[in-house]
Enzyme design. Structure first.
Site, PDB file in Angstrom:
ATOM      1  N   HIS A 136       1.896   4.801  -2.722  1.00 20.65           N
ATOM      2  CA  HIS A 136       2.099   6.230  -2.433  1.00 20.65           C
ATOM      3  C   HIS A 136       3.502   6.668  -2.849  1.00 20.65           C
ATOM      4  O   HIS A 136       3.684   7.736  -3.447  1.00 20.65           O
ATOM      5  CB  HIS A 136       1.907   6.494  -0.938  1.00 20.65           C
ATOM      6  CG  HIS A 136       0.512   6.282  -0.446  1.00 20.65           C
ATOM      7  ND1 HIS A 136      -0.591   6.765  -1.096  1.00 20.65           N
ATOM      8  CD2 HIS A 136       0.038   5.635   0.666  1.00 20.65           C
ATOM      9  CE1 HIS A 136      -1.693   6.440  -0.423  1.00 20.65           C
ATOM     10  NE2 HIS A 136      -1.328   5.740   0.642  1.00 20.65           N
ATOM     11  N   HIS A 148       0.836  -1.208   0.000  1.00 24.50           N
ATOM     12  CA  HIS A 148       0.000   0.000   0.000  1.00 24.50           C
ATOM     13  C   HIS A 148       0.869   1.256   0.000  1.00 24.50           C
ATOM     14  O   HIS A 148       0.665   2.180  -0.804  1.00 24.50           O
ATOM     15  CB  HIS A 148      -0.914  -0.021   1.235  1.00 24.50           C
ATOM     16  CG  HIS A 148      -1.756   1.205   1.398  1.00 24.50           C
ATOM     17  ND1 HIS A 148      -3.015   1.320   0.871  1.00 24.50           N
ATOM     18  CD2 HIS A 148      -1.508   2.392   2.030  1.00 24.50           C
ATOM     19  CE1 HIS A 148      -3.512   2.501   1.164  1.00 24.50           C
ATOM     20  NE2 HIS A 148      -2.622   3.171   1.874  1.00 24.50           N
ATOM     21  N   GLU A 149       1.853   1.276   0.898  1.00 25.12           N
ATOM     22  CA  GLU A 149       2.733   2.453   0.989  1.00 25.12           C
ATOM     23  C   GLU A 149       3.614   2.578  -0.247  1.00 25.12           C
ATOM     24  O   GLU A 149       3.980   3.685  -0.654  1.00 25.12           O
ATOM     25  CB  GLU A 149       3.588   2.352   2.247  1.00 25.12           C
ATOM     26  CG  GLU A 149       2.805   2.371   3.545  1.00 25.12           C
ATOM     27  CD  GLU A 149       1.954   3.619   3.715  1.00 25.12           C
ATOM     28  OE1 GLU A 149       2.357   4.690   3.195  1.00 25.12           O
ATOM     29  OE2 GLU A 149       0.882   3.530   4.351  1.00 25.12           O
TER      30      GLU A 149
END
Length: 828
Positions: free
Chosen positions: A46, A42-43
Site C-alpha cells: 500500500h 502487505h502494508e
C-alpha cells in the site's frame, strides 16, 4: 547462612530459570516476528503504490498501540509500536469514517487518497494483496532452493472397510494425481481429498508395478466423536513407511526384550529382509506374518555400539466389523461378541482425568456389564455433564473403578437419550409406521417429554411415518431446537410431544480395539442376516470365558478365530467357564464362507467372483459400485449365485501374493462372509517415508514456488466455497491467531525451512482473506471503488459507515468464535 532446596523446589526453580523460559517461548516469539513481517510486507505494498500515485502518506507503522520509537523522513512518520502484530499505513484523506469533519477537510487536497482517480486508488488497494502473493512466491522459492523434507505419496496402509479399500487401492501404490492435479507430498493428498466435491467420486492416478492406473474412490464424510475432531472428507489411506518403529500399541510392554521398542529398526519379516525399498510392502506383512520378526536394537547404555539383532513378537491389532444390516452393536465372531478396549485417550480430555488409559479393557460401563462399543457410545452421548460409573481391566491385569463425566461435544450430534429401531416387515402394514422407540433412557430428554419404550413413531418434525434414518437426521441436526414427535402408545393412544435435543457428550477417547487377550464373551448376537447365529445355537451365555476348541487350548480371539477357520463346515466342542466360573462345553456349528472354501484366511484379497470385479450395491446413498472383495458386495453377489457350482474366484492369499484361482459351490449356508469381517493391522507405528522437495536450479525453485503459491491460494478459495455453500468444511476446521501461533511455534522447532514454508502459506492465505469482498478488508474497499467506477460517483459516506460497522461486527464475531475453537483444541 546456608539453605537447602528440596528436589521439587530445585526442579521448580529450574523450570522457571530465564534459560528454561526462553527455550519454551522462543519458537512463538519467532512466529510472532514472522507474522508481523508478513503483515508489514502487505502494508509496504500500500505504501509503495501510494507514493507512486502521489498520495501523501502520514504514517507507516510497524505494530499497533503506543509508539516505542520512530523517526520522520520527509512527510512520513515511521513508527515502531508496542504491539508487534503487523502494521498499518495512514494516508491523507483515508480517515476514520466517524470523523466526518476531518474527512471533508482534505477533500480539496490534490494529494488526498479520495481525490485520486479510481484506477489509482484500485492499484493502491490491491497492492497489499499483490505484495503478499509475491512474498509467498519468494518464501516458497527460498524453501525449494534449500530443499524441504516432506512425506511422500506412497500408500502404506489401507483402512479396512474404507472407501479406498472398496475401490481397490493397495499398499505400495504411489499417488501421482488426484482429480487431474499433480500431488508432490501427502499433505497435498489429504487436502485434495478434503476439498474434493462432496459425495462425488475422486479420481486417483497411481503407479503400481511401473504402470499407471486410474481408480475412482467414493469418499466418506465424517462427523467427529471427539471435541477436538473436525468434519472432513476421507478415503482411508496412510502414507509410506520406513523400518524405524516410532510408537507401539497399548498392548505391548516395552520392558520385555521380546517385544518391539521405540527406536528399533525392523530388519526381517517371515524370512524376508526389510530394506528401504520394500519397507512399505513388507511392513504391511507384519499383520499376517507366520514366521519370525527381527529388529535391530541399539543399547541405550552404549548408543555408539553396533545394533543387536533381536527376535520379537508383535501381536497384531484385531478388528471385527459388524454383520451387515444389524447395526454397530452387532460386532461378533459367529455371534460371539468380544470385550471393548480403549486405544486412544487424549491427555487433556475427561477420560484421562478419570484415570482411563490406552489398553484398558471395559468390564462395566454405566452399570452395564461387558458392554458393546455401541452401548458405551450411547452412554457417553446421552450423559453430557453427568457421571458414568465404569470398571476396567488395566493392561497390567489390575481392576480399576471410577467415574467419568462426559463434556458436551459442540461438534457432535444431538441426542434425546433414546434409541429407535426399524419395525420388522412382518409387523408393519403397507404405508404404516416404520420406526419405534426401542429404548428410552431413565431421566433423559425423551423420558421427560413423555416417550416410553415401545412407542411407535407416527411423525417426526413434520415427516409422517419416518424411517429410522429420517428420525436420526431430525434429532441429530437440531440441537437446541424444539421438534414435535407424534407417537402411538402401547394402549393405542396418539400423543404429540415437543422435545429439545441437546448436544451429545464426549470423553475425548477412542475405544475401537478388541480385547484380543481376554477371551471372554461380552454378549451374544442372536441373529445374523435373519438366521440364528452359531453362538445362539450353541446356547453360550454372556460372560463365558472360552478356554479350548476341540481340546486345543485357546487364550486369544485370534487363536479362536484360527481354530474356527480350520474347522469350517463342521461342529466343534467349545470349552468355557461360565459367569459362575463353572466348566462347561457347547457344540458350536462353524459354517463355511468364501474364504474358508478357498482355504484362505482373513488377510486374503478377493479379486473377482464369477469373472466380476465389481457389483452395483444398494446403499443408504443409493446404488453404488463396490469391489467384490468388500464384505457387503461379497454377500450380495453370492446371494445371486446360490445354486451355482464350480464358480471361479480369483484371489490373493495375502495382499502381496500372486493371483490364484479357486472354484466354489454356492449354497445359502456359505453366503455370509463371516471371516471377511475379521481384519488385522500392525500394532506398531513406523516413521513415514519422506523425500527432499528441492528445485534442480534457481529457475526450477521459482517454478515450484509459483506452483505452490497458486496451489494454496486456490485451496483457500475452495475451503471458503465449502464453508459457505456446501458446508462440508466448518469454521471449526479454521485456525485463528492462537492456532496459527501454536502451529508456527511447532514449525519453528522443526527448523527454519519449515517455519519459512509455513510463513509462505500464511502470506498466501492473507492475500486471499484480505481481498474478500467484505467491509474493512481491502476487497470490500475494492467493491466500493468498482461501484464508483460504474456509477460515476462514490458510494455515500453513510452506506460506507454502515457496511463498515456491520463488517466489523461480523469479523469480531468470527474472530471470537475461531479463537474459542483454537482454545478448545489446544487446552480443552
Amino acid at each position: 547462612m546456608h539453605s537447602l532446596l528440596t528436589q521439587p523446589e530445585a526442579c521448580l526453580i529450574a523450570q522457571w530459570s530465564p534459560l528454561a523460559v526462553w527455550q519454551s517461548i522462543w519458537p512463538y516469539v519467532l512466529m510472532l516476528i514472522g507474522f508481523s513481517l508478513i503483515v508489514c510486507v502487505h502494508e509496504l505494498g500500500h505504501f509503495a503504490l501510494a507514493k507512486w500515485a502521489g498520495v501523501r502518506v502520514d504514517k507507516f507503522a510497524v505494530g499497533f498501540g503506543r509508539e516505542l520509537f520512530g523517526f520522520t523522513k520527509g512527510e512520513t512518520r515511521y513508527s515502531f509500536n508496542v504491539l508487534p502484530l503487523g502494521g498499518y499505513v495512514k494516508m491523507l484523506g483515508q480517515e476514520d469514517f466517524d470523523d466526518k469533519a476531518k474527512e471533508l477537510q482534505f477533500k480539496d487536497d490534490p494529494r488526498s487518497f479520495v481525490n485520486k482517480p479510481v484506477g489509482r486508488r484500485m492499484a493502491i488497494v490491491s497492492a497489499g494483496v499483490a505484495m503478499n502473493v509475491l512474498f509467498a512466491c519468494l518464501l516458497f522459492m527460498i524453501v525449494f532452493l534449500i530443499g524441504m523434507q516432506a512425506v511422500g505419496t506412497r500408500i502404506a496402509f489401507i483402512e479396512p472397510d474404507s472407501p479406498a479399500d472398496r475401490a481397490g487401492l493397495l499398499p505400495g501404490d504411489e499417488i501421482m494425481k488426484i482429480n487431474g492435479e499433480n500431488v508432490l507430498e501427502f499433505n497435498e493428498v489429504r487436502l485434495a481429498v478434503m476439498l474434493a466435491p462432496l459425495h462425488e467420486p475422486i479420481e486417483f492416478i497411481v503407479e503400481r508395478g511401473g504402470d499407471l492406473k486410474s481408480i475412482q474412490v467414493e469418499p466418506e464424510y465424517t462427523i467427529p466423536e471427539s471435541t477436538r475432531g473436525i468434519r472432513r472428507q476421507i478415503v482411508g489411506i496412510a502414507p509410506g513407511a520406513t523400518r524405524e518403529i516410532v510408537d507401539v500399541g497399548p498392548e505391548i510392554d516395552q520392558s520385555r526384550p521380546d517385544r518391539p521398542h521405540v527406536g528399533d529398526l525392523i530388519v526381517e519379516v517371515d524370512g524376508i529382509e526389510v530394506t528401504d525399498n520394500n519397507a512399505s510392502e513388507v511392513i504391511n506383512a507384519l499383520v499376517y506374518a507366520k514366521g519370525d520378526v527381527y529388529v535391530e536394537r541399539i543399547d541405550p547404555k552404549d548408543p555408539d555400539a553396533p545394533g543387536q539383532r533381536v527376535r520379537v513378537d508383535i501381536p497384531p491389532i484385531l478388528t471385527i466389523f459388524p454383520s451387515e444390516g444389524n447395526g454397530a452393536s452387532e460386532v461378533s465372531v459367529l455371534g460371539l461378541r468380544p470385550l471393548v478396549r480403549l486405544n486412544l485417550v487424549d491427555s487433556r480430555g475427561r477420560a484421562h482425568l478419570a484415570g482411563l488409559e490406552p489398553g484398558d479393557t471395559v468390564l462395566s460401563w454405566d452399570d452395564t456389564p461387558y458392554p458393546s462399543k455401541a452401548a458405551i457410545t450411547r452412554a457417553i452421548q446421552d450423559c453430557p455433564e453427568r457421571d458414568i460409573h465404569f470398571k476396567v481391566r488395566k493392561p497390567s491385569g489390575g481392576i480399576f473403578e471410577g467415574f467419568v463425566r462426559p463434556k458436551r461435544n459442540r461438534r457432535g450430534d444431538a441426542t434425546i437419550q433414546a434409541i429407535w429401531k426399524r419395525i420388522d416387515d412382518k409387523n408393519r402394514t403397507e404405508g404404516g409406521p416404520r420406526a419405534f422407540f426401542a429404548e428410552v433412557r431413565r431421566s433423559g430428554k425423551a423420558r421427560r417429554a413423555g416417550f416410553e419404550t415401545g412407542d411407535v413413531i407416527l411423525s417426526c418434525r413434520g415427516v409422517v411415518n419416518p424411517s429410522v434414518t429420517e428420525v436420526n437426521g431430525a434429532i441429530r441436526t437440531n440441537a437446541g431446537r424444539q421438534i414435535a414427535i407424534t407417537v402411538r402408545k402401547t394402549d393405542g393412544r396418539k400423543i404429540t410431544k415437543w422435545v429439545r435435543p441437546e448436544r451429545s457428550g464426549s470423553i475425548d477417547a477412542r475405544y475401537n480395539l478388541v480385547a484380543d487377550d481376554v477371551l471372554r464373551v461380552g454378549g451374544i448376537v442372536e441373529t445374523i442376516h435373519g438366521r440364528p447365529s452359531p453362538a445362539a445355537q450353541a446356547g453360550i451365555q454372556p460372560g463365558a470365558l472360552i478356554t479350548a476348541v476341540n481340546g486345543r487350548r485357546v487364550s486369544r480371539w485370534r487363536e479362536l478365530t484360527e481354530a474356527l477357520r480350520e474347522n469350517a463346515g463342521s461342529t466343534v466342542e467349545l470349552a468355557y467357564l461360565d459367569s459362575d466360573n463353572q466348566s462347561r462345553t457347547a457344540v458350536f456349528p462353524v459354517p463355511h464362507c468364501l474364504r474358508t472354501l478357498l482355504g484362505a484366511g482373513p488377510e486374503a484379497r478377493i479379486v473377482s467372483i464369477d469373472g466380476r470385479k465389481t457389483v452395483m450395491l444398494p446403499t443408504s446413498r443409493g446404488i453404488e459400485e463396490a469391489a467384490v472383495g468388500y464384505r457387503k458386495a461379497t454377500r450380495f453377489l453370492l446371494t445371486e449365485l446360490i445354486g451355482r457350482t464350480h464358480v471361479p474366484v480369483e484371489y490373493r492369499a495375502n495382499p502381496l501374493a500372486e493371483i490364484q484361482i479357486g472354484y466354489i459351490d454356492v449354497s445359502e449356508d456359505v453366503v455370509d462372509p463371516w471371516l471377511g469381517r475379521i481384519a488385522f493391522s500392525a500394532n506398531v507405528d513406523v516413521a513415514l517415508v519422506t523425500k527432499l522437495l528441492k528445485g534442480d536450479n534457481a529457475f526450477d525453485a521459482v517454478r515450484i514456488g509459483v506452483h505452490k503459491t497458486y496451489y494454496f491460494i486456490l485451496n483457500v478459495y475452495k475451503i471458503l466455497q465449502r464453508m459457505i455453500f456446501t458446508r462440508s468444511v466448518g469454521l471449526d476446521s479454521v485456525s485463528g491467531p492462537l492456532g496459527i501461533i501454536d502451529i508456527g511455534g511447532r514449525m519453528a522447532r522443526s527448523g527454519l525451512v519449515d517455519l519459512i514454508f509455513f510463513m509462505a502459506i500464511i502470506s498466501a492465505n492473507l492475500a486471499v482473506i484480505n481481498f474478500l469482498p467484505l467491509p474493512i478488508f481491502d476487497g470490500g474497499l475494492m467493491v466500493f471503488l468498482l461501484i464508483e467506477k460504474i456509477k460515476g460517483s462514490p458510494v455515500s459516506l453513510r452506506v460506507q459507515v454502515a457496511t463498515q460497522m456491520i463488517g466489523l461486527f461480523l469479523i469480531i464475531g468470527a474472530f471470537l468464535y475461531i479463537t474459542f475453537n483454537d482454545a478448545m483444541r489446544l487446552w480443552g
